[in-house]
Write an enzyme that holds these catalytic residues in place. Structure first.
Site, PDB file in Angstrom:
ATOM      1  N   ASP A 113      11.672  16.769  47.762  1.00  0.00           N
ATOM      2  CA  ASP A 113      12.098  17.050  46.379  1.00  0.00           C
ATOM      3  C   ASP A 113      13.245  18.050  46.340  1.00  0.00           C
ATOM      4  O   ASP A 113      13.597  18.651  47.361  1.00  0.00           O
ATOM      5  CB  ASP A 113      10.904  17.527  45.533  1.00  0.00           C
ATOM      6  CG  ASP A 113      10.077  18.613  46.202  1.00  0.00           C
ATOM      7  OD1 ASP A 113      10.520  19.147  47.241  1.00  0.00           O
ATOM      8  OD2 ASP A 113       8.991  18.933  45.699  1.00  0.00           O
ATOM      9  N   ASN A 171      -1.476  23.725  40.421  1.00  0.00           N
ATOM     10  CA  ASN A 171      -2.026  22.788  39.432  1.00  0.00           C
ATOM     11  C   ASN A 171      -2.266  21.404  40.034  1.00  0.00           C
ATOM     12  O   ASN A 171      -2.430  20.427  39.305  1.00  0.00           O
ATOM     13  CB  ASN A 171      -1.101  22.698  38.205  1.00  0.00           C
ATOM     14  CG  ASN A 171       0.270  22.128  38.545  1.00  0.00           C
ATOM     15  OD1 ASN A 171       0.542  21.800  39.700  1.00  0.00           O
ATOM     16  ND2 ASN A 171       1.138  22.019  37.560  1.00  0.00           N
TER      17      ASN A 171
HETATM   18  C1  GLP Z   1       6.541  23.479  44.972  1.00  0.00           C
HETATM   19  C2  GLP Z   1       7.085  22.244  45.685  1.00  0.00           C
HETATM   20  C3  GLP Z   1       6.028  21.537  46.465  1.00  0.00           C
HETATM   21  C4  GLP Z   1       5.170  22.538  47.193  1.00  0.00           C
HETATM   22  C5  GLP Z   1       4.376  23.317  46.184  1.00  0.00           C
HETATM   23  C6  GLP Z   1       3.570  24.441  46.793  1.00  0.00           C
HETATM   24  O1  GLP Z   1       6.725  23.417  43.597  1.00  0.00           O
HETATM   25  N1  GLP Z   1       7.744  21.300  44.837  1.00  0.00           N
HETATM   26  O2  GLP Z   1       6.641  20.629  47.360  1.00  0.00           O
HETATM   27  O3  GLP Z   1       4.267  21.877  48.044  1.00  0.00           O
HETATM   28  O4  GLP Z   1       5.175  23.781  45.123  1.00  0.00           O
HETATM   29  O5  GLP Z   1       4.410  25.461  47.214  1.00  0.00           O
HETATM   30  P1  GLP Z   1       3.914  26.740  47.985  1.00  0.00           P
HETATM   31  O6  GLP Z   1       3.686  26.332  49.393  1.00  0.00           O
HETATM   32  O7  GLP Z   1       5.024  27.729  47.839  1.00  0.00           O
HETATM   33  O8  GLP Z   1       2.661  27.198  47.319  1.00  0.00           O
END
Ligand code: GLP
Length: 243
Positions: free
Chosen positions: A67, A138
């Site tokens: 993404d 979430n």
């Molecule tokens: C982000 C990304 C995801 C990621 C998630 C968790 O918004 N779009 O790809 O897996 O949130 O992120 P983190 O590892 O910082 O908790």
């Protein structure tokens, strides 16, 4: 969906690095799907260390980022993108060929066309062999927020307030600077991966991990839509999966 629990985040990172190294050794032209986020930082560090220790050859590996924020601003030193993040933590640190790296371009003039291009590029590569995934508080995966459809392909997503808040660390801790939209592989794109490894660490992931693994399969918890995938492993540490 198999759940593997590790005594610590470090132990998990080592096991994941070993899994990735074995996958690349078995298929040197493997197609990887890669996440950004805080969780992968330790994982990428372990993957890079293990790659160097084993002299692992990444020259034929192909990668697709999951993404990216939609941001009309031209790239500069202060702008934060997942592309830059994944380059800094992994792609620049192993011997990947630049031509084997792809990502959704959040600065494309025609975003719909960019989503279609990205789907075609993944298909042309033969599809994702191994998809590494994180999970949002979430239950989102990639930027597929609650309410996402199970068959979605790469698309433009509107980010929730909590997701923008969770990503504020990339924008000087100012959630108002986090873009409101992103490009993301859809749940359908993610589900098509031949193997999925979802990683969660830390107590703040306990609720989404429980919802994903034990709650109902529902678009309200996008990660739950991966249940039933024939080859999916959930790697968690104890705080994120207390039993
Ligand atoms: C982000 C990304 C995801 C990621 C998630 C968790 O918004 N779009 O790809 O897996 O949130 O992120 P983190 O590892 O910082 O908790």
């Amino acid at each position: 969906m198999t759940v593997e629990t590790f005594a610590s985040a470090d132990a998990l990172a080592l096991a994941l690095a070993d899994r990735v190294a074995r996958a690349i050794t078995a298929k040197p032209d493997i197609v990887l799907g890669l996440p950004a986020g805080r969780t992968p930082i330790a994982l990428y560090r372990a993957i890079v260390a293990s790659s160097h220790a084993r002299h692992l050859d990444w020259s034929r590996v192909r990668t697709f980022n999951i993404d990216e924020f939609v941001s009309p601003a031209p790239p500069d030193e202060s702008s934060q993108t997942f592309e830059r993040f994944i380059h800094e933590h992994l792609l620049d640190l192993v011997n990947l060929e630049p031509s084997n790296i792809d990502r959704p371009n959040g600065r494309a003039f025609d975003l719909e066309a960019e989503c279609a291009r990205y789907e075609r590029a993944i298909a042309r590569a033969g599809g994702l062999d191994l998809l590494l995934l994180g999970i949002g508080a979430n239950g989102h995966i990639g930027f597929n927020e609650p309410g996402s459809a199970p068959h979605d392909r790469t698309h433009i997503a509107t980010l929730t307030g909590s997701t923008r808040q969770a990503n504020a660390y990339l924008f000087g801790n100012d959630a108002s600077l986090v873009p409101r939209r992103a490009l993301t592989m859809g749940i359908g794109t993610l589900r098509d991966a031949r193997e999925i490894v979802l990683v969660a660490t830390g107590v703040e992931k306990a609720a989404p991990v429980a919802a994903m693994t034990q709650g109902p399969v529902t678009p309200q918890v996008p990660a739950s839509l991966l249940r039933g995938h024939p080859r999916m492993i959930v790697m968690v540490d104890r705080p994120s999966h207390p039993t």
